[in-house]
Design a protein around this motif. Structure first.
Motif, PDB file in Angstrom:
ATOM      1  N   PRO A  20     -17.611 -48.578-117.195  1.00 23.16           N
ATOM      2  CA  PRO A  20     -17.341 -49.873-117.835  1.00 23.16           C
ATOM      3  C   PRO A  20     -18.118 -51.035-117.218  1.00 23.16           C
ATOM      4  O   PRO A  20     -18.223 -52.100-117.839  1.00 23.16           O
ATOM      5  CB  PRO A  20     -15.827 -50.052-117.632  1.00 23.16           C
ATOM      6  CG  PRO A  20     -15.290 -48.664-117.576  1.00 23.16           C
ATOM      7  CD  PRO A  20     -16.342 -47.890-116.838  1.00 23.16           C
ATOM      8  N   HIS A  21     -18.667 -50.836-116.030  1.00 21.07           N
ATOM      9  CA  HIS A  21     -19.465 -51.879-115.384  1.00 21.07           C
ATOM     10  C   HIS A  21     -20.945 -51.797-115.780  1.00 21.07           C
ATOM     11  O   HIS A  21     -21.722 -52.657-115.361  1.00 21.07           O
ATOM     12  CB  HIS A  21     -19.330 -51.761-113.865  1.00 21.07           C
ATOM     13  CG  HIS A  21     -17.930 -51.926-113.369  1.00 21.07           C
ATOM     14  ND1 HIS A  21     -17.357 -53.162-113.135  1.00 21.07           N
ATOM     15  CD2 HIS A  21     -16.974 -51.013-113.072  1.00 21.07           C
ATOM     16  CE1 HIS A  21     -16.113 -52.991-112.715  1.00 21.07           C
ATOM     17  NE2 HIS A  21     -15.857 -51.707-112.657  1.00 21.07           N
ATOM     18  N   TRP A  22     -21.320 -50.796-116.545  1.00 16.82           N
ATOM     19  CA  TRP A  22     -22.698 -50.630-116.988  1.00 16.82           C
ATOM     20  C   TRP A  22     -22.923 -51.316-118.335  1.00 16.82           C
ATOM     21  O   TRP A  22     -21.979 -51.596-119.069  1.00 16.82           O
ATOM     22  CB  TRP A  22     -23.043 -49.156-117.139  1.00 16.82           C
ATOM     23  CG  TRP A  22     -23.104 -48.354-115.874  1.00 16.82           C
ATOM     24  CD1 TRP A  22     -22.551 -48.654-114.662  1.00 16.82           C
ATOM     25  CD2 TRP A  22     -23.736 -47.081-115.722  1.00 16.82           C
ATOM     26  NE1 TRP A  22     -22.799 -47.664-113.760  1.00 16.82           N
ATOM     27  CE2 TRP A  22     -23.521 -46.677-114.374  1.00 16.82           C
ATOM     28  CE3 TRP A  22     -24.443 -46.252-116.566  1.00 16.82           C
ATOM     29  CZ2 TRP A  22     -24.009 -45.470-113.878  1.00 16.82           C
ATOM     30  CZ3 TRP A  22     -24.931 -45.047-116.080  1.00 16.82           C
ATOM     31  CH2 TRP A  22     -24.722 -44.667-114.746  1.00 16.82           C
ATOM     32  N   GLN A  23     -24.179 -51.533-118.661  1.00 20.09           N
ATOM     33  CA  GLN A  23     -24.579 -52.020-119.978  1.00 20.09           C
ATOM     34  C   GLN A  23     -25.579 -51.033-120.590  1.00 20.09           C
ATOM     35  O   GLN A  23     -26.179 -50.223-119.897  1.00 20.09           O
ATOM     36  CB  GLN A  23     -25.231 -53.412-119.884  1.00 20.09           C
ATOM     37  CG  GLN A  23     -24.325 -54.514-119.358  1.00 20.09           C
ATOM     38  CD  GLN A  23     -24.239 -54.540-117.855  1.00 20.09           C
ATOM     39  OE1 GLN A  23     -25.234 -54.358-117.167  1.00 20.09           O
ATOM     40  NE2 GLN A  23     -23.031 -54.763-117.335  1.00 20.09           N
ATOM     41  N   GLN A  24     -25.708 -51.143-121.924  1.00 22.44           N
ATOM     42  CA  GLN A  24     -26.704 -50.361-122.672  1.00 22.44           C
ATOM     43  C   GLN A  24     -26.580 -48.859-122.401  1.00 22.44           C
ATOM     44  O   GLN A  24     -27.573 -48.153-122.226  1.00 22.44           O
ATOM     45  CB  GLN A  24     -28.123 -50.842-122.337  1.00 22.44           C
ATOM     46  CG  GLN A  24     -28.359 -52.314-122.598  1.00 22.44           C
ATOM     47  CD  GLN A  24     -29.716 -52.798-122.101  1.00 22.44           C
ATOM     48  OE1 GLN A  24     -30.685 -52.035-122.062  1.00 22.44           O
ATOM     49  NE2 GLN A  24     -29.798 -54.068-121.713  1.00 22.44           N
ATOM     50  N   ILE A  25     -25.356 -48.361-122.397  1.00 20.09           N
ATOM     51  CA  ILE A  25     -25.121 -46.943-122.090  1.00 20.09           C
ATOM     52  C   ILE A  25     -25.508 -46.069-123.280  1.00 20.09           C
ATOM     53  O   ILE A  25     -25.143 -46.350-124.422  1.00 20.09           O
ATOM     54  CB  ILE A  25     -23.639 -46.707-121.730  1.00 20.09           C
ATOM     55  CG1 ILE A  25     -23.251 -47.556-120.511  1.00 20.09           C
ATOM     56  CG2 ILE A  25     -23.369 -45.233-121.462  1.00 20.09           C
ATOM     57  CD1 ILE A  25     -21.773 -47.540-120.213  1.00 20.09           C
ATOM     58  N   GLN A  26     -26.253 -45.014-122.981  1.00 22.68           N
ATOM     59  CA  GLN A  26     -26.680 -44.067-124.006  1.00 22.68           C
ATOM     60  C   GLN A  26     -26.611 -42.649-123.451  1.00 22.68           C
ATOM     61  O   GLN A  26     -26.739 -42.444-122.234  1.00 22.68           O
ATOM     62  CB  GLN A  26     -28.123 -44.351-124.449  1.00 22.68           C
ATOM     63  CG  GLN A  26     -28.335 -45.705-125.099  1.00 22.68           C
ATOM     64  CD  GLN A  26     -29.789 -45.915-125.498  1.00 22.68           C
ATOM     65  OE1 GLN A  26     -30.625 -45.028-125.338  1.00 22.68           O
ATOM     66  NE2 GLN A  26     -30.080 -47.092-126.022  1.00 22.68           N
ATOM     67  N   PRO A  27     -26.429 -41.654-124.339  1.00 24.81           N
ATOM     68  CA  PRO A  27     -26.527 -40.265-123.886  1.00 24.81           C
ATOM     69  C   PRO A  27     -27.919 -39.977-123.330  1.00 24.81           C
ATOM     70  O   PRO A  27     -28.915 -40.535-123.803  1.00 24.81           O
ATOM     71  CB  PRO A  27     -26.265 -39.448-125.154  1.00 24.81           C
ATOM     72  CG  PRO A  27     -25.528 -40.390-126.067  1.00 24.81           C
ATOM     73  CD  PRO A  27     -26.069 -41.747-125.765  1.00 24.81           C
TER      74      PRO A  27
END
Length: 224
Positions: A20-27
């Motif tokens: 939840p502290h990350w941005q732009q999360i992708q597989p």
């Protein structure tokens, strides 16, 4: 090699407090069980969970995009009786019985206990086994750090290990987790459900949920 950080765990649940502290999360398409990529504190970050055990962790590092630092994270068993559920522990070294690897300290992080990690090839089920491991000088026990440390050494990359406690030093585990561990490094839900009683299942979920949250908060406040 990009200015990125690679985080290696055994199970995706060990990342639930941190992502939840990350941005732009992708597989992230890799030959592993689960992988994500994203941005955190202005840097590219990768998260991989490839099952339990040093060999699977070693393979995960080799399959990952080239990074500038590697951090092993996840749950652990306490060997030091002073450690409580949810406590975050920062490794100073990882030992597997035949050799040891130094672990770096983050540039900046919240206060946390630190010391040696015992990295073994099975779940430490009993208080007696934990006591024997404590006699080697280790404060926590887990299953993947030696593999990540070995891969980091082979790649000549900085290595960190940060874990959160999910079971205590003075307690036996009623569930035989080793019998439920499949060759792919994942635990069989069917084998676990045949052993776990409702109260134990609830306690296990509460503990791992707390450990994941505390680990995520600690990592989010840390600078590598």
């Amino acid at each position: 090699m990009s200015d990125s950080i690679l985080f290696i765990a055994a199970d995706p649940r060990e990342f639930t407090g941190f992502l939840p502290h990350w941005q732009q999360i992708q597989p992230l398409p890799l030959p592993v069980h689960w992988a994500r990529t994203g941005r955190w504190k202005g840097r590219e970050v990768h998260a991989i969970a490839n099952g339990a055990g040093a060999d699977r962790a070693f393979a995960a590092v080799l399959a990952a995009p080239k990074s500038s630092a590697i951090c092993n994270i996840g749950f652990c068993g306490a060997l030091d009786e002073a450690l409580r559920i949810g406590d975050v522990f920062v490794a100073t070294k990882v030992q597997n019985g035949s050799r040891s690897w130094p672990a770096l300290q983050p540039d900046d992080s919240p206060e946390a206990p630190s010391g040696a990690v015992a990295s073994i090839d099975h779940v430490a089920q009993t208080a007696a086994e934990k006591s024997n491991l404590r006699a080697t000088g280790a404060s926590i026990v887990e299953m993947e750090a030696a593999g990540v440390a070995r891969a980091s050494e082979d790649l000549d990359l900085p290595f960190y290990c940060i874990r959160a406690v999910s079971d205590l030093a003075d307690e036996d585990l009623a569930t035989n987790f080793n019998a439920a561990l499949k060759p792919d490094g994942r635990f069989s839900p069917i084998r676990l459900m045949t052993q776990l009683k409702l109260g134990e299942l609830i306690r296990l979920k509460q503990r791992t949920d707390l450990a994941s949250i505390k680990l995520g908060e600690f990592l989010a406040a840390t600078t590598f």
